[in-house]
Design a protein around this motif. Structure first.
Motif, mmCIF file in Angstrom:
data_model
loop_
_atom_site.group_PDB
_atom_site.id
_atom_site.type_symbol
_atom_site.label_atom_id
_atom_site.label_comp_id
_atom_site.label_asym_id
_atom_site.label_seq_id
_atom_site.Cartn_x
_atom_site.Cartn_y
_atom_site.Cartn_z
ATOM 1 N N MET A 10 -25.830 -65.906 -39.815
ATOM 2 C CA MET A 10 -25.277 -65.952 -41.176
ATOM 3 C C MET A 10 -23.965 -66.719 -41.275
ATOM 4 N N PRO A 11 -22.983 -66.487 -40.394
ATOM 5 C CA PRO A 11 -21.769 -67.312 -40.508
ATOM 6 C C PRO A 11 -21.997 -68.787 -40.184
ATOM 7 N N LEU A 12 -22.930 -69.084 -39.278
ATOM 8 C CA LEU A 12 -23.230 -70.480 -38.964
ATOM 9 C C LEU A 12 -23.831 -71.189 -40.168
ATOM 10 N N LEU A 13 -24.864 -70.592 -40.749
ATOM 11 C CA LEU A 13 -25.508 -71.191 -41.922
ATOM 12 C C LEU A 13 -24.551 -71.202 -43.112
ATOM 13 N N GLY A 14 -23.769 -70.116 -43.261
ATOM 14 C CA GLY A 14 -22.799 -70.069 -44.344
ATOM 15 C C GLY A 14 -21.757 -71.161 -44.219
ATOM 16 N N GLY A 15 -21.281 -71.407 -43.000
ATOM 17 C CA GLY A 15 -20.299 -72.460 -42.791
ATOM 18 C C GLY A 15 -20.840 -73.839 -43.122
ATOM 19 N N LEU A 16 -22.084 -74.097 -42.729
ATOM 20 C CA LEU A 16 -22.693 -75.396 -43.034
ATOM 21 C C LEU A 16 -22.900 -75.572 -44.533
ATOM 22 N N LEU A 17 -23.340 -74.494 -45.204
ATOM 23 C CA LEU A 17 -23.566 -74.569 -46.646
ATOM 24 C C LEU A 17 -22.251 -74.714 -47.408
ATOM 25 N N LEU A 18 -21.249 -73.966 -47.016
ATOM 26 C CA LEU A 18 -19.953 -74.031 -47.699
ATOM 27 C C LEU A 18 -19.287 -75.395 -47.531
ATOM 28 N N GLY A 19 -19.604 -76.084 -46.438
ATOM 29 C CA GLY A 19 -19.062 -77.418 -46.241
ATOM 30 C C GLY A 19 -19.618 -78.440 -47.211
ATOM 31 N N MET A 20 -20.744 -78.115 -47.853
ATOM 32 C CA MET A 20 -21.369 -79.041 -48.811
ATOM 33 C C MET A 20 -21.195 -78.602 -50.256
ATOM 34 N N LEU A 21 -20.567 -77.434 -50.475
ATOM 35 C CA LEU A 21 -20.466 -76.876 -51.826
ATOM 36 C C LEU A 21 -19.172 -77.334 -52.476
ATOM 37 N N ASN A 22 -19.285 -78.022 -53.620
ATOM 38 C CA ASN A 22 -18.118 -78.605 -54.275
ATOM 39 C C ASN A 22 -17.479 -77.696 -55.315
ATOM 40 N N ASN A 23 -18.102 -76.565 -55.620
ATOM 41 C CA ASN A 23 -17.573 -75.647 -56.630
ATOM 42 C C ASN A 23 -16.705 -74.588 -55.940
ATOM 43 N N PRO A 24 -15.372 -74.653 -56.064
ATOM 44 C CA PRO A 24 -14.503 -73.716 -55.338
ATOM 45 C C PRO A 24 -14.742 -72.250 -55.705
ATOM 46 N N ALA A 25 -14.977 -71.972 -56.989
ATOM 47 C CA ALA A 25 -15.182 -70.587 -57.408
ATOM 48 C C ALA A 25 -16.472 -70.027 -56.814
ATOM 49 N N LEU A 26 -17.535 -70.825 -56.855
ATOM 50 C CA LEU A 26 -18.802 -70.391 -56.274
ATOM 51 C C LEU A 26 -18.685 -70.267 -54.759
ATOM 52 N N ALA A 27 -17.951 -71.192 -54.133
ATOM 53 C CA ALA A 27 -17.759 -71.148 -52.679
ATOM 54 C C ALA A 27 -17.016 -69.881 -52.267
ATOM 55 N N MET A 104 -10.304 -77.047 -49.977
ATOM 56 C CA MET A 104 -10.925 -75.745 -50.206
ATOM 57 C C MET A 104 -12.275 -75.678 -49.513
ATOM 58 N N ARG A 105 -13.019 -76.779 -49.602
ATOM 59 C CA ARG A 105 -14.323 -76.846 -48.933
ATOM 60 C C ARG A 105 -14.149 -76.751 -47.417
ATOM 61 N N LEU A 106 -13.139 -77.447 -46.902
ATOM 62 C CA LEU A 106 -12.842 -77.386 -45.469
ATOM 63 C C LEU A 106 -12.454 -75.963 -45.060
ATOM 64 N N TYR A 107 -11.648 -75.308 -45.883
ATOM 65 C CA TYR A 107 -11.202 -73.950 -45.564
ATOM 66 C C TYR A 107 -12.382 -72.990 -45.448
ATOM 67 N N HIS A 108 -13.231 -72.965 -46.451
ATOM 68 C CA HIS A 108 -14.360 -72.028 -46.445
ATOM 69 C C HIS A 108 -15.325 -72.328 -45.294
ATOM 70 N N SER A 109 -15.581 -73.597 -45.053
ATOM 71 C CA SER A 109 -16.512 -73.975 -43.993
ATOM 72 C C SER A 109 -15.972 -73.606 -42.621
ATOM 73 N N MET A 110 -14.715 -73.970 -42.349
ATOM 74 C CA MET A 110 -14.132 -73.691 -41.041
ATOM 75 C C MET A 110 -13.933 -72.196 -40.814
ATOM 76 N N PHE A 111 -13.688 -71.450 -41.883
ATOM 77 C CA PHE A 111 -13.528 -70.005 -41.728
ATOM 78 C C PHE A 111 -14.816 -69.381 -41.197
ATOM 79 N N GLN A 112 -15.941 -69.756 -41.767
ATOM 80 C CA GLN A 112 -17.214 -69.182 -41.318
ATOM 81 C C GLN A 112 -17.630 -69.727 -39.949
ATOM 82 N N LEU A 113 -17.329 -70.984 -39.662
ATOM 83 C CA LEU A 113 -17.637 -71.497 -38.324
ATOM 84 C C LEU A 113 -16.754 -70.833 -37.269
ATOM 85 N N PHE A 114 -15.521 -70.492 -37.648
ATOM 86 C CA PHE A 114 -14.672 -69.710 -36.757
ATOM 87 C C PHE A 114 -15.302 -68.346 -36.480
#
Length: 267
Positions: A10-27, A104-114
């Motif tokens: 889940m965090p791996l897939l979430g990190g990859l998906l969040l890296g492509m999501l441009n909507n900060p509120a939805l992310a 913001m996209r980088l933050y959410h993605s890297m947080f889940q990959l961490f």
């Protein structure tokens, strides 16, 4: 097996998906949802392990017992609470112009990959993969510490990267030394780096090589733990990164490095 795969995936897939999501509120909402789902799966996994006892998974590549499954649940819990806190915190930072949509996209993605790197490290049965997971978590947090892109945050990230990079290199050399002595007993395959196999055959390993290896591991992983005098990166990294990043650095990353030392000390 399914709960373990869910906790890890889940965090791996979430990190990859969040890296492509441009909507900060939805992310931000998705980030929280991934955190809650990971924690829920980790609780189920902890229940299974505590009920059924220690078990290996996926051909012996992963190992779960009462020690590390507690740390898995703790990691997922801290990750979940941090995602909940970071939603309004990062929205405030964006409104005040400290970060833009791309960061913001980088933050959410890297947080889940961490989070993925942490969970991988706690569950792997291979000390080589344990080293890789710590390196993955380090690289993710370097990007998080430098998120604001101010001169101070970039300097703190470089200091963190260089000092911990030197430490992780020493830990790699210690891991290679363990493989050097274990390969003569267990062969040159995955078994020579499998923690449960090393523990079973610990009495057959060369004690001198193992002592030297642990010295390198102690200094290397001790840098990540923040043991003096290898702790110089800690104040800057905590002070210059976003508050949620400081929370996971002190509450999670240091735990994984200390966990690695505990596992390797018993060999």
């Amino acid at each position: 097996m399914s709960l373990f795969l869910a906790t890890l995936a889940m965090p791996l897939l979430g990190g990859l998906l969040l890296g492509m999501l441009n909507n900060p509120a939805l992310a931000a909402r998705l980030n929280v949802a991934v955190g809650i789902a990971t924690f829920t799966a980790s609780l189920g996994l902890a229940g299974v392990v505590l009920t059924s006892g220690a078990q290996e998974s996926i051909g012996g590549w992963f190992f779960l017992d009462a020690f590390n499954v507690f740390l898995v649940a703790l990691t997922a819990f801290v990750g979940m609470t941090t995602t909940i806190f970071s939603g309004p915190y990062m929205r405030h930072e964006r409104e005040h112009g400290r970060v833009d949509g791309r960061r913001m996209r980088l933050y959410h993605s890297m947080f889940q990959l961490f989070q993925f790197g942490m969970l991988l490290g706690f569950t792997t049965n291979n000390i080589g993969v344990l080293w890789v997971s710590l390196e993955l978590a380090t690289l993710a947090t370097v990007l998080l510490v430098s998120l604001y892109r101010t001169p101070a945050s970039i300097a703190a990230a470089w200091k963190y990267f260089i000092l911990c990079g030197m430490g992780i290199a020493l830990a790699l050399f210690g891991t290679v030394l363990i493989f050097f002595t274990s390969s003569g007993v267990l062969g040159h395959g995955n078994e020579a780096l499998t923690w449960t196999m090393l523990l079973t055959h610990a009495s057959e390993l060369d004690p001198t090589v193992m002592m030297i290896a642990f010295c390198f591991l102690m200094v290397g992983y001790g840098t990540k733990v923040g043991l003096a005098p290898m702790h110089a990166w800690l104040p800057d990294a905590h002070g210059e990164g976003p508050t949620p990043v400081s929370a996971v650095l002190s509450g999670l990353l240091l735990n994984l490095a200390l966990y690695a030392l505990v596992r390797l000390k018993v060999l």
